[in-house]
Design an enzyme around this catalytic site. Structure first.
Site, PDB file in Angstrom:
ATOM      1  N   GLU A 327      76.670 -19.323  30.058  1.00 35.81           N
ATOM      2  CA  GLU A 327      76.374 -20.155  30.919  1.00 35.81           C
ATOM      3  C   GLU A 327      75.654 -19.642  32.165  1.00 35.81           C
ATOM      4  O   GLU A 327      74.788 -20.010  32.517  1.00 35.81           O
ATOM      5  CB  GLU A 327      77.555 -21.190  31.361  1.00 35.81           C
ATOM      6  CG  GLU A 327      77.249 -22.225  32.221  1.00 35.81           C
ATOM      7  CD  GLU A 327      77.165 -21.810  33.848  1.00 35.81           C
ATOM      8  OE1 GLU A 327      76.364 -22.909  34.465  1.00 35.81           O
ATOM      9  OE2 GLU A 327      77.590 -20.831  34.179  1.00 35.81           O
ATOM     10  N   HIS A 426      81.781 -16.247  41.681  1.00 34.55           N
ATOM     11  CA  HIS A 426      80.698 -15.198  41.487  1.00 34.55           C
ATOM     12  C   HIS A 426      81.218 -13.849  42.155  1.00 34.55           C
ATOM     13  O   HIS A 426      80.331 -12.942  42.403  1.00 34.55           O
ATOM     14  CB  HIS A 426      79.500 -15.560  41.903  1.00 34.55           C
ATOM     15  CG  HIS A 426      79.012 -16.495  40.876  1.00 34.55           C
ATOM     16  ND1 HIS A 426      77.792 -16.849  40.841  1.00 34.55           N
ATOM     17  CD2 HIS A 426      79.638 -17.281  39.813  1.00 34.55           C
ATOM     18  CE1 HIS A 426      77.593 -18.091  39.789  1.00 34.55           C
ATOM     19  NE2 HIS A 426      78.473 -17.913  39.120  1.00 34.55           N
TER      20      HIS A 426
END
Lengths: 483, 483
Positions: A327, A426
C-alpha cells in the site's frame, strides 16, 4: 397526575408499528451481532496477532526480506486460524532501499539535522549536495518561485502539521511530500527538504512515498524532524544565508514479487458468491515495526473474521479477508486485486478497510446507495453502545479499497480517533507499545458487528455511481481533490 | 455573637510579637526580593538565552567543537549582559566521540535495534561482536552470574525506568550504566547492552557516562530505546537462543582544553569577599541540543543574576555565576573550580545549582546549619505564592556543587517537577521545544528571590560538617550511597 393527550398515544403506536415494519436486520442476526460485538470487546486475539507480526516480522517494506517474511507469516497465520481458501495472489512491487543519510547546517551556525529520505528518493552525489536553502511554507509558495529563486539551491518546505482528532493536517502535508519535489526540480533546485508530515515532537522524522502516480523523482528529498525544522527555520530567520550539506544513499533494487494474502469464510447458501471484503495492508514502512500502520488493521479485520468463523455457523455471504501488498509505495496490491477480480467487482457487496491505527472508533460513516441507508442506521444502533456516532454517507473507504469503490462497490468507514496517529505514523516510533488493547478491541467490535450483519442479511447496499476520473495529478487544480 | 476567650487573644499577641522579633530578613530586602520574583515571572531573557544557546551552539559535549563554541558564547553573553570580572578558568577535559553504531537481532527473528553507545564506550572490533544475549533485570542479578553464564556473551540489563515526578527511577538505572559493564567484563562478557535509563517511549535511546570515577571501560556498552528493549525481551521470552550483532566505532581523541565561565556582580561593602554561588553546567551530551540538560540551568541562573544586576544597586555579597565545564563526562569543571578556590571555599556562603531542566519548582529544600533554618523558612514564605512547598534540610545541592558542599558549603535545593525530564534527558529529544516558558520563568523567580536575599542579609547559613568519604565505588555496599 399528568394526563397524556390521546394523539400522543396514537403517535406512539404508529411509530412503534412503523419501526417494526421498517426493521431490515432480523432479530436473530441482531442478537448474534451483539454477542460478537461483546465478545470482541474482551478479546485477546487481535493483540496477540499484532504482537507476533511486529515482534517476529517487524518492518516489511515492499520488496524487502521483511515483506517476504510477512507474506509467509500471514499465510501461516490464516491457515492456523482455520480460514478457508487461504492463498496468495502475486503482486509485483518496486524495491526501494533507504540507505544512509546525513544532513548538516554548515552556516551560519553549524549543527546536525535529524533527517530521513522520502520513499523513492534518488541518492545525492557521493560528495553530497551543499547549497543554500530557500524556505517556503506551502506548495503554492513553492510553485510561485522561479529558477532565479531556486536554481542550484535546496528548497525547504516548512509546513506544520497540527495534532488533530481527525488527522486533518496530514492531507496538505503529504501532498507537499508527493508533489513538491517535481515543482522544485522544475525550478532548478538540487534537492527538497520538508518538515515532517507528522505531529511528533520527537526526533523521529516521517517518511512516506514522494511519488505521484509512480512518476520517478529527479532530485533527492528528505524530511526533517520537527525540532530540526525549527532549528533550520530559526537560522533562516536571522537573515544570514543558510547552507546545508545533504548526503544520502537510497537506491532502487530490481522489482520483487510480493503477494496479497487472502483467506475466507465461504458463504452458506444462495448468496455465497457475494463477498463482504475486509481489508488491511500487510506491508509497512521500513523505519518502525508497522504496529499502527498497518499491523493494527491486519489484526482488526483478521480478528473480526476469526470471531465470525468461531461461531461455527457461517453467514450467507462469503467473508473475504485481503491483506494487501505494498500500500505504502504505489498501492500495487490494490491495483492487482482489482485486475484479478475485475469481472466480479459487482459481487463485492461491501468493503471495510482498517488503515488508521488502533485509535478508538468514534464515528461510523458509509458510502452506500441512498436506499440502503436505513440498513446502515440499523447497524449503527448496535454500535452506539460502544461509543460510535453515525457519520455521513461520504466515506472514502480507504486507499486499498479505492479501485473497487471507484468501480461501484459500497464501503463502510470507521472514523478513528487520530489525535496521536501522526505522532507515530511512518516513523521509527510506529511500534507495539503505542497500541492500547481496549481501543484495539473496540475496533474489532465495530468491524465484526457490521461485517457479520452485512454478510447475514438478505439485502445488499446497492451500487455507487462509478468514479471515472483518471489519476490525481500534481497540478494545483487537483490540490483539493475529493475522494 | 461569638466570644473570643481571653487566653486566645493573649496567645495571638504573643505569637505576633514573636514573629516580629524573629524576622531576620529586613523589610526592604523582602520587598526588593518580591519585586525581583514578580519581574522574573514575566521575563523574556531566560528563554532568549536558551534559544540562542541551543539554536546557535547546539550540542557541546566535552572537548568537541561545540564545547569550544559554547565557552566563546558564554563569555560573550556574560559580557553582553554587563557582568563584572567575566573570565574563563581552564579545565582539561577528555574528548570522547560517539562514532556510529548498528545493532541487530540475528536470531530467532532478525530485526534492527535502535541503540546508542554509552559515553566512554570503546569500539567493537571492526567486524562487530556477534554473540548470544543473557538477560538480567538488575545489577545484583548481573553480579550473581559467573563466567560460565556470561563468558563470550552479551549481557543485557533490562531495568525499566518508570516516569515519576521526582525522577526517582533514574538513580538505579544510571548506576547500572556506570557500574554494570565492569561486572559484566569481569565475568567474561564481550559487551553490555542496557535498556535506556529513561522513560521515553520514543526510539531515542539514552546516553550518559558509563564510567565510575573515570575508570576506563574494558567492553563496549550501548543503550537500547525502550521499544527495542521490549523487542529483545520478547524474543528472549520465546525461550529460543537470541543472538545480537553489535558494531560501533566510538573513540577517544586527545584531551582538550575547555573552561569554566565565570561572571560576577561584585558585592557592595563589608561582605563583598563572601560569595553566593549560582551554578549550572555549560556542556551537554552530543545527541540533543542540551535544552533541558543543562541549557535551562544556564538560562535560569544567568537570568536570576541579570535581574539582580539590573537593579543597579548591588547586594552586599558578591554574586558569582559559574557555568561549569564537562559535568556530563567526569565533572572536571567542578573539580577544577574546587582546586582553584580551595583556600576560599569558606567564603562561599551558599550555593544554588540548576541542573534538572525547566520543570516547575514545587519544593524548596536546603542543607544549611540548623540555626540558619529560620532564614530559609523566611525565604520560603516569599516562594510559597509561586507554588513552592518547604522541603527538608537534606538537599544534595547538585553535582557541580558537590566538591564545595562536601567541604562545608551550605546549599539550597529547588526540587523541580521531573515527570518528563527523563523522557528527554541525554537523548536526541533534548531540544528547545521541550521548554515551557512559564515554568522556566518560575524557576528564575525561585533562584532570584533566594539568591538576592542570601546576598543581601547580614547573616549567613553557617557551615556543614565536611563529608570526608572518598569516591563512590561500584561495590554493592555503595549502591545506596546517600549524597
Amino acid at each position: 397526575m399528568n394526563r397524556i393527550p390521546l394523539q400522543r398515544v396514537a403517535m406512539f403506536f404508529l411509530l412503534a408499528t412503523l419501526s417494526v415494519q421498517a426493521q431490515i436486520v432480523p432479530d436473530d442476526v441482531r442478537a448474534n451481532a451483539v454477542t460478537l460485538r461483546d465478545l470482541a470487546m474482551r478479546d485477546t486475539i487481535a493483540y496477540e496477532l499484532l504482537e507476533s507480526l511486529t515482534m517476529e516480522v517487524g518492518p516489511r517494506s515492499a520488496g524487502s526480506a521483511g515483506d517476504a517474511a510477512a507474506v509467509a507469516w500471514a499465510v501461516q497465520m490464516m491457515q492456523g486460524l482455520g480460514f478457508q481458501n487461504v492463498r496468495t495472489e502475486e503482486v509485483r512491487v518496486p524495491h526501494w532501499e533507504r540507505g544512509s543519510i546525513s544532513a548538516h547546517i554548515t552556516a551560519p551556525f553549524p549543527q546536525r539535522l535529524v533527517a530521513t529520505s522520502l520513499g523513492g528518493s534518488p541518492a545525492t552525489p557521493e560528495e553530497g549536495i551543499h547549497a543554500e536553502v530557500v524556505r517556503v511554507e506551502s506548495l503554492n509558495e513553492l510553485r510561485a518561485l522561479t529558477s532565479d529563486d531556486l536554481g542550484g539551491k535546496i528548497a525547504f518546505v516548512d509546513h506544520v502539521v497540527e495534532r488533530a482528532k481527525d488527522g486533518g493536517g496530514y492531507s496538505a502535508a503529504s501532498r507537499i511530500r508527493s508533489c513538491g519535489h517535481y515543482a522544485a526540480a522544475d525550478r532548478g533546485a538540487l534537492a527538497m527538504i520538508i518538515r515532517s508530515a507528522g505531529s511528533s515532537v520527537h526526533r523521529v522524522p516521517h517518511t512516506g512515498s514522494m511519488l505521484n502516480n509512480s512518476i520517478p523523482a529527479d532530485i533527492p528529498a528528505a524530511a526533517l524532524a520537527n525540532a530540526d525544522a525549527d532549528l533550520l527555520a530559526y537560522q533562516l530567520k536571522t537573515g544570514k544565508p543558510v547552507t546545508v550539506h545533504l548526503k544520502s544513499s537510497p537506491r532502487y533494487l530490481p522489482d520483487e514479487k510480493s503477494a496479497n494474502v487472502i483467506g475466507e469464510i465461504p458463504g452458506r447458501g444462495d448468496l455465497a458468491d457475494e463477498i463482504v471484503l475486509l481489508a488491511a495492508h500487510l506491508d509497512s514502512w521500513d523505519l518502525g515495526t508497522g504496529a499502527i500502520d498497518d499491523g493494527a488493521g491486519v489484526a482488526i479485520v483478521t480478528t473480526a473474521a476469526k470471531l465470525i468463523l468461531d461461531r461455527g455457523d457461517a453467514p450467507r455471504r462469503t467473508i473475504r479477508v485481503v491483506l494487501f501488498a505494498n500500500e505504502e509505495f504505489g498501492k500495487d496490491g490494490a491495483k492487482q486485486y482489482y485486475r484479478n477480480h475485475a469481472e466480479v467487482i459487482d459481487k463485492h457487496v461491501i468493503g471495510l478497510e482498517a488503515d488508521f491505527g488502533a485509535g478508538r472508533v468514534w464515528e461510523f460513516a458509509s458510502r452506500v446507495a441512498e436506499d440502503a441507508l436505513t440498513i446502515v442506521d440499523e447497524i449503527h444502533s448496535l454500535l452506539e453502545p460502544i461509543g460510535i456516532e453515525r457519520g455521513n454517507n461520504k466515506a472514502s473507504g480507504g486507499a486499498d479499497l479505492s479501485p473497487m469503490r471507484k468501480a461501484g462497490m459500497p464501503v463502510f468507514g470507521f472514523t478513528q480517533d487520530g489525535t496521536y496517529y501522526f505522532d507515530y505514523h511512518h516513523t521509527l516510533d510506529d511500534t507495539l507499545d503505542k497500541i492500547d488493547r481496549d481501543d484495539l478491541n473496540q475496533n474489532v467490535a465495530a468491524y465484526v458487528t457490521s461485517a457479520f450483519i452485512a454478510a447475514s442479511i438478505e439485502q445488499d447496499f446497492g451500487r455507487l455511481v462509478p468514479d471515472t476520473r483518471g489519476d490525481r495529478s500534481c497540478s494545483a487544480a487537483d490540490d483539493d481533490w475529493a475522494t
